[in-house]
Write a protein that holds these residues in place. Structure first.
Motif, PDB file in Angstrom:
ATOM      1  N   TYR A   1      61.153  20.784 -78.430  1.00 45.72           N
ATOM      2  CA  TYR A   1      61.559  21.756 -79.445  1.00 45.72           C
ATOM      3  C   TYR A   1      60.379  22.517 -80.062  1.00 45.72           C
ATOM      4  O   TYR A   1      60.554  23.638 -80.545  1.00 45.72           O
ATOM      5  CB  TYR A   1      62.351  21.060 -80.556  1.00 45.72           C
ATOM      6  CG  TYR A   1      63.718  20.586 -80.143  1.00 45.72           C
ATOM      7  CD1 TYR A   1      64.469  21.306 -79.216  1.00 45.72           C
ATOM      8  CD2 TYR A   1      64.284  19.430 -80.684  1.00 45.72           C
ATOM      9  CE1 TYR A   1      65.730  20.874 -78.830  1.00 45.72           C
ATOM     10  CE2 TYR A   1      65.548  18.991 -80.302  1.00 45.72           C
ATOM     11  CZ  TYR A   1      66.268  19.720 -79.371  1.00 45.72           C
ATOM     12  OH  TYR A   1      67.517  19.298 -78.990  1.00 45.72           O
ATOM     13  N   TYR A   2      59.174  21.921 -80.057  1.00 47.47           N
ATOM     14  CA  TYR A   2      58.062  22.648 -80.692  1.00 47.47           C
ATOM     15  C   TYR A   2      57.131  23.357 -79.704  1.00 47.47           C
ATOM     16  O   TYR A   2      56.215  24.045 -80.125  1.00 47.47           O
ATOM     17  CB  TYR A   2      57.254  21.754 -81.638  1.00 47.47           C
ATOM     18  CG  TYR A   2      56.565  20.527 -81.071  1.00 47.47           C
ATOM     19  CD1 TYR A   2      55.601  20.612 -80.080  1.00 47.47           C
ATOM     20  CD2 TYR A   2      56.841  19.255 -81.609  1.00 47.47           C
ATOM     21  CE1 TYR A   2      54.955  19.477 -79.608  1.00 47.47           C
ATOM     22  CE2 TYR A   2      56.204  18.116 -81.130  1.00 47.47           C
ATOM     23  CZ  TYR A   2      55.258  18.239 -80.134  1.00 47.47           C
ATOM     24  OH  TYR A   2      54.608  17.117 -79.673  1.00 47.47           O
ATOM     25  N   ILE A   3      57.366  23.213 -78.388  1.00 46.01           N
ATOM     26  CA  ILE A   3      56.493  23.864 -77.415  1.00 46.01           C
ATOM     27  C   ILE A   3      56.554  25.395 -77.538  1.00 46.01           C
ATOM     28  O   ILE A   3      55.524  26.073 -77.536  1.00 46.01           O
ATOM     29  CB  ILE A   3      56.819  23.408 -75.964  1.00 46.01           C
ATOM     30  CG1 ILE A   3      55.856  24.041 -74.969  1.00 46.01           C
ATOM     31  CG2 ILE A   3      58.264  23.710 -75.594  1.00 46.01           C
ATOM     32  CD1 ILE A   3      54.463  23.559 -75.059  1.00 46.01           C
ATOM     33  N   ILE A   4      57.766  25.960 -77.683  1.00 45.61           N
ATOM     34  CA  ILE A   4      57.910  27.418 -77.823  1.00 45.61           C
ATOM     35  C   ILE A   4      57.386  27.900 -79.181  1.00 45.61           C
ATOM     36  O   ILE A   4      56.660  28.904 -79.240  1.00 45.61           O
ATOM     37  CB  ILE A   4      59.383  27.851 -77.613  1.00 45.61           C
ATOM     38  CG1 ILE A   4      59.838  27.542 -76.179  1.00 45.61           C
ATOM     39  CG2 ILE A   4      59.550  29.343 -77.906  1.00 45.61           C
ATOM     40  CD1 ILE A   4      59.102  28.296 -75.100  1.00 45.61           C
ATOM     41  N   PRO A   5      57.733  27.244 -80.307  1.00 46.93           N
ATOM     42  CA  PRO A   5      57.164  27.656 -81.588  1.00 46.93           C
ATOM     43  C   PRO A   5      55.627  27.660 -81.609  1.00 46.93           C
ATOM     44  O   PRO A   5      55.015  28.536 -82.222  1.00 46.93           O
ATOM     45  CB  PRO A   5      57.716  26.612 -82.569  1.00 46.93           C
ATOM     46  CG  PRO A   5      59.034  26.230 -81.983  1.00 46.93           C
ATOM     47  CD  PRO A   5      58.804  26.228 -80.494  1.00 46.93           C
ATOM     48  N   ILE A   6      54.997  26.696 -80.928  1.00 50.38           N
ATOM     49  CA  ILE A   6      53.528  26.679 -80.870  1.00 50.38           C
ATOM     50  C   ILE A   6      53.024  27.895 -80.104  1.00 50.38           C
ATOM     51  O   ILE A   6      52.072  28.577 -80.539  1.00 50.38           O
ATOM     52  CB  ILE A   6      53.024  25.370 -80.220  1.00 50.38           C
ATOM     53  CG1 ILE A   6      53.187  24.202 -81.198  1.00 50.38           C
ATOM     54  CG2 ILE A   6      51.551  25.496 -79.805  1.00 50.38           C
ATOM     55  CD1 ILE A   6      52.813  22.856 -80.621  1.00 50.38           C
ATOM     56  N   LEU A   7      53.643  28.199 -78.965  1.00 46.99           N
ATOM     57  CA  LEU A   7      53.254  29.390 -78.196  1.00 46.99           C
ATOM     58  C   LEU A   7      53.469  30.656 -79.033  1.00 46.99           C
ATOM     59  O   LEU A   7      52.678  31.608 -78.959  1.00 46.99           O
ATOM     60  CB  LEU A   7      54.071  29.470 -76.899  1.00 46.99           C
ATOM     61  CG  LEU A   7      53.748  28.431 -75.820  1.00 46.99           C
ATOM     62  CD1 LEU A   7      54.741  28.551 -74.667  1.00 46.99           C
ATOM     63  CD2 LEU A   7      52.322  28.594 -75.312  1.00 46.99           C
ATOM     64  N   ASN A   8      54.531  30.647 -79.835  1.00 51.65           N
ATOM     65  CA  ASN A   8      54.828  31.801 -80.688  1.00 51.65           C
ATOM     66  C   ASN A   8      53.751  31.975 -81.760  1.00 51.65           C
ATOM     67  O   ASN A   8      53.362  33.107 -82.095  1.00 51.65           O
ATOM     68  CB  ASN A   8      56.194  31.611 -81.342  1.00 51.65           C
ATOM     69  CG  ASN A   8      56.904  32.933 -81.568  1.00 51.65           C
ATOM     70  OD1 ASN A   8      56.442  33.984 -81.149  1.00 51.65           O
ATOM     71  ND2 ASN A   8      58.040  32.889 -82.233  1.00 51.65           N
TER      72      ASN A   8
END
Length: 382
Positions: free
Chosen positions: A313-320
């Motif tokens: 769940y946090y892989i995309i928010p980190i990339l963002n």
């Protein structure tokens, strides 16, 4: 088609290396027992920590330098390697904590690892992913074969076998990049360490956040428990790493993606996370309890399952956040969560025991997710 093959090889490379390490762990436990193999793991854990320091964020730092001035790749590579070698005296601390022969072999392993790992930037820049998988497989074969030929456990022999496997990999990777086409100008300067420090700091915060519990277990619990803990954490870290491999193909184009595409990616991950983590957790439990018979409680497996979910769940928010140039926020969050995890793991380890460490890791992962999501929402509104 070539691009798809490259992506596939990159994913294979990323997954095969930890998988081979995991196979070595379970083989060692099966052949020599948890206590004996825990003695080996105790040495390797500290070797890995020192190797990480000596790497000093060189991979990401050098890849960026290569892109700006491709004609000086070999000069950059050797200058950075020699400069980082100035940090080697820190290996002398090993002689304080381990017997002389063990410490000597550990230092040799560190030197060979420093040399071999240095080629990581060249492998990624030149996209030699398939070749690296073959090299890693050969090194794995050497170590795995040596373990199978060993009748009785001896820490010196095992370290010598590991040393040999890295040496073989080093020779092969040198052969892969043996041609230096351009003139080489080596410049040893501490600026190399200074300029690559941000990459090192970001990596260190992430590494400590994910492995600080392992070091606490190494310090406070016996080798037999260490073997069990290292085995189950390695298993679930591979499960969590699937989130990285799933998103790897879109990393390059992510920074050009709009919010609509990013939200679609989030929805896809939400749909597959629970099925993947349930299936993966069951497979891990079956392997470790039915084959290895580690004897860990079901509570530990449930906690590990719940601790694995946030990574997807946090892989995309980190990339963002990276997309919005908020790398410092990720770094600061890593540090804060690490401090929280260290404190809670230490307290619960002393009061509850091994299960307390898993409770701390699980809580830390969910707090990290909520924090990263909050920062992502704030960054998106700016």
């Amino acid at each position: 088609m070539k691009k798809i093959i490259k992506i596939g090889l990159s994913i294979l490379r990323g997954f095969s290396i930890p998988l081979m390490n995991f196979i070595i762990i379970i083989t060692g436990i099966k052949y020599f027992g948890k206590e004996n193999w825990g003695e080996y793991l105790n040495v390797i854990i500290w070797i890995s920590f020192i190797v990480f320091i000596l790497n000093w964020g060189n991979k990401d730092y050098l890849i960026r330098k290569y892109g700006k001035n491709p004609s000086k790749i070999n000069s950059f590579f050797l200058s950075n390697l020699i400069t980082r070698s100035l940090l080697l005296p820190i290996t002398l601390f090993l002689f304080i904590f381990f017997p002389f022969k063990v410490a000597t072999l550990a230092v040799l392993i560190i030197i060979l690892s420093l040399l071999y790992n240095s080629f990581e930037s060249l492998i990624i820049y030149h996209q030699k992913f398939g070749q690296q998988v073959i090299i890693e497989a050969i090194g794995f074969g050497v170590f795995f074969g040596a373990i199978h030929c060993t009748v009785n456990f001896n820490i010196i022999n095992i370290l010598q076998f590991y040393c040999l496997s890295i040496f073989v990999k080093l020779l092969l990777v040198i052969g892969l990049f043996k041609k230096f086409k351009n003139p080489i100008h080596i410049k040893v300067t501490l600026n190399e360490l200074l300029f690559s420090f941000p990459f090192f700091a970001l990596g260190l915060s992430g590494m400590i956040n994910s492995k600080i519990d392992l070091y606490l277990v190494t310090i406070f619990l016996p080798n037999q428990t260490l073997s069990s803990y290292q085995t189950i954490t390695a298993s679930f870290l591979m499960l969590q790493a699937l989130s990285v491999f799933i998103t790897a193909p879109i990393n390059k184009s992510f920074y050009r993606s709009n919010d609509k595409i990013i939200n679609k990616l989030k929805k896809i991950l939400k749909k597959i996370t629970i099925p993947i983590t349930i299936l993966g957790s069951f497979c891990i439990w079956f392997l470790l309890e039915k084959y290895l018979k580690l004897g860990l409680s079901k509570t530990i497996y449930f906690l590990s399952f719940f601790a694995s979910i946030p990574a997807f769940y946090y892989i995309i928010p980190i990339l963002n956040l990276y997309k919005h140039k908020k790398e410092k926020i990720v770094l600061h969050t890593n540090i804060i969560i690490t401090l929280f995890n260290v404190t809670m793991s230490f307290i619960l380890l002393k009061t509850i025991g091994l299960e307390g460490v898993f409770i701390s890791v699980c809580i830390s992962q969910w707090i990290y997710l909520l924090t990263i999501k909050q920062y992502e929402n704030t960054a998106s509104k700016l």
